[in-house]
Design an enzyme around this catalytic site. Structure first.
Site, PDB file in Angstrom:
ATOM      1  N   GLY A 521       0.531  -0.845  -0.165  1.00 38.85           N
ATOM      2  CA  GLY A 521      -0.380   0.324   0.031  1.00 38.85           C
ATOM      3  C   GLY A 521       0.816   1.584   0.220  1.00 38.85           C
ATOM      4  N   GLY A 524       0.603   8.184   3.650  1.00 35.14           N
ATOM      5  CA  GLY A 524       1.069   9.855   3.571  1.00 35.14           C
ATOM      6  C   GLY A 524       2.975   9.184   3.552  1.00 35.14           C
ATOM      7  N   SER A 527       6.081   4.291   0.289  1.00 34.56           N
ATOM      8  CA  SER A 527       5.490   2.942   0.292  1.00 34.56           C
ATOM      9  C   SER A 527       5.450   2.215   1.311  1.00 34.56           C
ATOM     10  CB  SER A 527       5.670   2.564  -0.773  1.00 34.56           C
ATOM     11  OG  SER A 527       5.208   3.691  -1.994  1.00 34.56           O
ATOM     12  N   VAL A 528       4.619   1.101   1.335  1.00 37.75           N
ATOM     13  CA  VAL A 528       4.809  -0.151   2.046  1.00 37.75           C
ATOM     14  C   VAL A 528       4.632  -1.735   1.418  1.00 37.75           C
ATOM     15  CG1 VAL A 528       3.758  -1.590   3.876  1.00 37.75           C
ATOM     16  CG2 VAL A 528       3.291   0.915   3.740  1.00 37.75           C
ATOM     17  N   LYS A 542       8.338  -0.017   5.531  1.00 33.59           N
ATOM     18  CA  LYS A 542       8.119   0.644   4.854  1.00 33.59           C
ATOM     19  C   LYS A 542       8.418   1.929   4.477  1.00 33.59           C
ATOM     20  CE  LYS A 542       4.129   3.765   6.653  1.00 33.59           C
ATOM     21  NZ  LYS A 542       3.359   4.154   7.354  1.00 33.59           N
ATOM     22  N   ASP A 638      -4.030  11.638  13.673  1.00 37.07           N
ATOM     23  CA  ASP A 638      -3.676  10.550  12.409  1.00 37.07           C
ATOM     24  C   ASP A 638      -4.658   9.849  12.030  1.00 37.07           C
ATOM     25  OD1 ASP A 638      -4.728  11.353   9.299  1.00 37.07           O
ATOM     26  OD2 ASP A 638      -2.353  10.372   8.507  1.00 37.07           O
TER      27      ASP A 638
END
Ligand SMILES: *[C@@H]1O[C@H](CO)[C@@H](O)[C@H](O)[C@H]1NC(C)=O
Ligand SMILES: *[C@@H]1O[C@H](CO)[C@@H](O)[C@H](O)[C@H]1NC(C)=O
Ligand SMILES: *[C@@H]1O[C@H](CO)[C@@H](O)[C@H](O)[C@H]1NC(C)=O
Ligand SMILES: *[C@@H]1O[C@H](CO)[C@@H](O)[C@H](O)[C@H]1NC(C)=O
Ligand SMILES: *[C@@H]1O[C@H](CO)[C@@H](O)[C@H](O)[C@H]1NC(C)=O
Ligand SMILES: *[C@@H]1O[C@H](CO)[C@@H](O)[C@H](O)[C@H]1NC(C)=O
Ligand SMILES: *[C@@H]1O[C@H](CO)[C@@H](O)[C@H](O)[C@H]1NC(C)=O
Ligand SMILES: *[C@@H]1O[C@H](CO)[C@@H](O)[C@H](O)[C@H]1NC(C)=O
Ligand SMILES: *[C@@H]1O[C@H](CO)[C@@H](O)[C@H](O)[C@H]1NC(C)=O
Ligand SMILES: *[C@@H]1O[C@H](CO)[C@@H](O)[C@H](O)[C@H]1NC(C)=O
Length: 830
Positions: A521, A524, A527-528, A542, A638
């Site tokens: 995925g 913010g 990318s992971v 990550k 968040d």
């Protein structure tokens, strides 16, 4: 902590702007229906309105709008400084706009892209004016009245201005004929349908960077014959050329001068970017994504002039400085060792007064992009090439390329002298290339140092002093060295503490993730990727994006985050801190993020009641731990379904906590939170006292989303149903909350009552007045049935509380925003 406060101030300021605007528009009534034409004798004033975009918070004052497609107006860059607002007048392409769901008439342009502008080298401030004068001149003047730009069309019988469907800003005459058009003066972008007039040649100049709009070093000239990309040096150094042959020089659906472009399934534009690429971007529903890169070099990313800055060497996408073989002298130093892509500088600048001390550093296997063959000296020996450069002070480097087929012993080839040195490419690792090139880079040897003989005498006479200086000097050197290496030292320290996250090398993680091939995925922060450690344990890696944003204290923060263990928090297993790489290694969560399960819409993906209930309780426990049980209170800031991860048994774990501390200033994150979801933010962002209750508010939203199986803001719904909180309020008033319960899973049907009961807890968490919201530990108790929930609740979550809070806090808000020079009235045709 200071950074956190800075961040908060940031949020607060921006929210303040937002709300100040809201309030002024509540009374001023924004003209919802913009026109796409304007008459002469009209003046507009720059009053920036906020617009939302995932990487930047920019503002715009629209002047003309052409449907869902183009707007022209003032566009301001938010560079993170509260005091400055630098604006251009230009044309924006956009595909999405909205007004706040709660009745404000404020118009947001979403993800607009600036495709043309008049004054990027000479920015204007709020209150700047654009005037279409009586005699037909379009004039831009700054707030102090100084003339910034003009179309120079005075007296050419212009009768009006219009924005066409293609995004062309046109000054037209009495018979609708074009007198002046923005298409003749492009900046860095081309629009679909844009074509060259006979004999015309257009030059695009890339901006300095994504945030600095000024004209940068790279230009692209387009003519009917083809295009040529080069650096704006003297002489220019060309890095790409392409001939159109018989093709028209037109940006069409599917092609540009014979170059293929994927057929447009949505709006497209072409931009010549600061990185030297000419990319075609297409609207992908919620973002602009590049669909084609028209200037592909043989060396991939390494083939562009500024990829590693001046004097930088690009090798497999990594930047470094030219390496020196003789160990005693380093001629180059990195401008910023945390940002290798900024390039290198000469330790001793080249001085023409001391040309006897010049020498050439030989860089084998190095390619240089400039291949403008007409300026090569042909068929000369390498020695002659070197001498030509050494005898000409304006020469900073010589590129020597052995002629194909030439015997290497003779080393005859072509020689190009360079006045400026941009990025070089190390091609040792590029197989099958025919570039037989060596770059000779001129360096300045020290010329002012005393001879060895003198030093010996000095050492005899000042022996004692020398010794003392030596000791002090060594200390200094060691101290500096330690300072420089302090990261390494901290890292070693981390390695030794049991229970602390493990430090991995980049190579390790590259292998563990099979060269980052399985993307899980994108968040913010970056990318992971999926991976597995040697012992078979699955991990999620990550990669933190944005070198500039990752804070220096990375390791300290990793230590803090790594020391927090709770069953409802995603565990940080390790990290990587190496050159430009910053990676975090987390435990792998088999069922991915919560959003996949609650917004899916697919029946087989939808969760039964008990699972939802458990997830809600898990999130609450994780947050309660962060807020109350850690040695240091951590506010997540968040909370949203994308940041809640599920393991194979659907245990929910909160992820990305503490990351706010890793990222400097962090614009991107701010807007990630804002993007498309203004309702996620608690109203008290306006108030400077931000508490952990902002997480409680976001938790309330997530809880509601889980119960209702829909997003807080759902653009696929009609206007009145778009914002879940509005619907929630309405249904609560009608006492029909059961309508809201997600019934995709049959199991939910028998638990409607419980779900409605739980909505009451959500409403409690969403109270506009944050002091009325429960703490997370209280929420846990209520969810566990140990305590009863508050029932005296205010269901007016968004507008009234916001406006009221705002009214009460007006003075404060004004203080925060005062330096932003906010407008007090709305601009419009006058
Ligand atoms: C804007 O135009 C639309 C139709 O194009 C119309 O329905 C709407 O009432 C107009 N709004 C205002 C504020 O004039
Ligand atoms: C421009 O002027 C024409 C008549 O001269 C008028 O019909 C039109 O409404 C005006 N447009 C605007 C935007 O004011
Ligand atoms: C946001 O704006 C910046 C600068 O205007 C741009 O570089 C970036 O691509 C934009 N992001 C999106 C998602 O449109
Ligand atoms: C802009 O104009 C408004 C009202 O005329 C004024 O209050 C404000 O100070 C001005 N701002 C600047 C930067 O001149
Ligand atoms: C933008 O770049 C130009 C040219 O390099 C420079 O002069 C200017 O100071 C930069 N502006 C900002 C705000 O950094
Ligand atoms: C080579 O560069 C010069 C400017 O230095 C330019 O005038 C000329 O057109 C270029 N030649 C080619 C083949 O691009
Ligand atoms: C571009 O062409 C394709 C077919 O080649 C078509 O489906 C698409 O609608 C066109 N797009 C635009 C924006 O005209
Ligand atoms: C570069 O290559 C040449 C010949 O292949 C060799 O003589 C020279 O030592 C090399 N230079 C470096 C710095 O490796
Ligand atoms: C010195 O080199 C530059 C290019 O680097 C060239 O334009 C100039 O003609 C050279 N001068 C002499 C005297 O050779
Ligand atoms: C490139 O240089 C090497 C020796 O440095 C030589 O063996 C090779 O043949 C050359 N390649 C071409 C295409 O000339």
């Amino acid at each position: 902590m200071a950074v956190l406060e800075q961040r908060l101030l940031y949020y607060v300021t921006v929210l303040a702007i937002l709300l100040l605007h809201c309030s002024s528009f509540l009374s001023a009534q924004i003209p919802q229906n913009y026109s796409s034409t304007a008459n002469i004798s009209t003046t507009w004033i720059n009053h920036p309105l906020p617009i939302l975009n995932s990487t930047n918070l920019n503002t715009a004052t629209p002047i003309l709008i052409r449907g869902l497609g183009f707007a022209c107006g003032f566009y301001c860059n938010w560079d993170g400084k509260v005091s400055s607002r630098d604006c251009v007048f230009g044309v924006l392409i956009y595909q999405n706009r909205f007004s706040l769901p709660d009745g404000y008439s404020l118009l947001f342009l979403q993800f607009p892209q600036l495709v043309w502008s008049t004054n990027r080298n000479n920015l204007v401030q709020p209150n700047a004016t654009l005037q279409l004068t009586q005699d037909g001149d379009l004039v831009l003047a700054n707030s102090d009245g100084t003339l910034v730009w003009s179309s120079n069309t005075a007296g050419k019988s212009v009768s009006g201005m219009k924005l066409t469907e293609m995004g062309n800003l046109v000054l037209f005459g009495r018979n609708n004929e074009i007198i002046w058009q923005s298409f003749d003066h492009p900046t860095d972008s081309l629009l679909l349908g844009q074509q060259l007039a006979p004999g015309q040649q257009l030059t695009l100049t890339a901006s300095v960077s994504a945030t600095n709009l000024s004209e940068g070093l790279l230009s692209l000239t387009i003519s009917h014959d083809g295009l040529s990309a080069y650096t704006e040096s003297n002489p220019p150094q060309q890095y790409f050329a392409y001939s159109f042959y018989d093709y028209p020089a037109e940006f069409r659906n599917g092609s540009f001068g014979g170059m293929d472009i994927p057929p447009a399934s949505a709006a497209q534009f072409m931009r010549f970017g600061p990185d030297g690429h000419l990319k075609v971007y297409e609207w992908a529903g919620s973002n602009w994504l590049p669909v084609a890169d028209l200037l592909a070099t043989d060396f991939g990313d390494c083939g562009y002039p500024m990829v590693c800055g001046r004097y930088g060497v690009c090798s497999n996408g990594q930047c470094g400085c030219p390496e020196t073989t003789n160990s005693q002298a380093a001629f180059f130093s990195q401008i910023n060792f945390r940002q290798p892509n900024l390039g290198c500088s000469l330790v001793t600048p080249i001085s023409c007064d001391h040309s006897q001390y010049h020498s050439l550093l030989e860089l084998n296997n190095t390619y240089y992009f400039a291949f403008n063959s007409s300026s090569y000296a042909k068929k000369i020996k390498a020695e002659d090439c070197k001498n030509m450069c050494l005898s000409n002070c304006s020469c900073k480097a010589a590129l020597f390329s052995i002629d194909p087929g030439e015997k290497t012993s003779k080393r005859k080839g072509s020689c190009l002298l360079l006045n400026e040195v941009f990025s070089m490419t190390n091609h040792e690792n590029y197989m099958g290339l025919y570039y037989n090139t060596t770059l000779f880079v001129k360096v300045q040897n020290h010329y002012d140092k005393p001879s060895r003989h003198k030093i010996v005498i000095l050492a005899y006479t000042l022996g004692a002093f020398f010794g003392v200086f030596f000791v002090i000097g060594s200390c200094l050197v060691i101290f500096r060295h330690r300072l420089k290496e302090s990261n390494e030292i901290e890292g070693d320290f981390l390695d030794q503490v049991p229970g602390m996250p493990t430090r991995y090398s980049y190579e390790n993680l590259k292998a563990a993730t099979e060269d980052f091939s399985q993307k899980l995925g994108e968040g913010g922060f970056g990318s992971v990727y999926e991976g597995a450690l040697n012992d078979g344990i699955k991990i999620a890696v990550k990669c933190l994006d944005g070198l500039g944003q990752v804070k220096d204290s990375f390791l300290v923060e990793v230590k803090t985050i790594g020391s927090i263990h709770h069953v409802n928090l995603v565990k940080l297993i390790g990290f990587c801190f190496e050159k430009s790489h910053r990676l975090l290694v987390y435990e792998y969560m088999a069922n991915g993020s919560l959003d996949r399960w609650i917004f899916g819409g697919k029946q087989d993906h939808s969760l039964p009641w008990l699972t939802r209930k458990k997830i809600i309780l898990d999130i609450a426990k994780g947050l309660a731990y962060l807020h109350e049980d850690c040695s240091q209170k951590i506010i997540h800031l968040d909370i949203k379904p994308q940041n809640i991860l599920l393991d194979q048994h659907f245990n929910a774990k909160v992820s990305d906590f503490g990351l706010s501390k890793l990222i400097d200033k962090d614009q991107s994150r701010f807007v990630t939170t804002m993007r498309g979801t203004p309702g996620y933010l608690a109203p008290e962002w306006l108030n400077s006292e931000i508490t952990e209750k902002v997480d409680v508010y976001s938790f309330g939203i997530v809880m509601l989303e889980i119960l209702c199986g829909r997003k807080n803001l759902d653009w696929s719904k009609n206007e009145e149903d778009r914002h879940l909180l509005n619907v929630f309020k309405r249904k609560a008033e009608e006492e029909k909350l059961q309508d809201l319960v997600d019934k995709k899973n049959e199991d939910m049907l028998i638990h409607v009552e419980e779900a409605v009961e739980m909505m009451g807890i959500a409403a409690w968490c969403l109270q506009g007045n944050y002091t009325k919201r429960p703490s997370m530990s209280l929420v846990v108790k209520v969810l566990e049935g140990l305590v009863a929930a508050e029932t005296n609740l205010d269901y007016d979550f968004t507008n009234s509380s916001v406006v009221r809070t705002f009214g009460d806090q007006r003075q404060e808000a004004d203080d925060v925003a005062a330096s932003l020079l906010l407008p007090s009235a709305l601009s419009g045709p006058r």
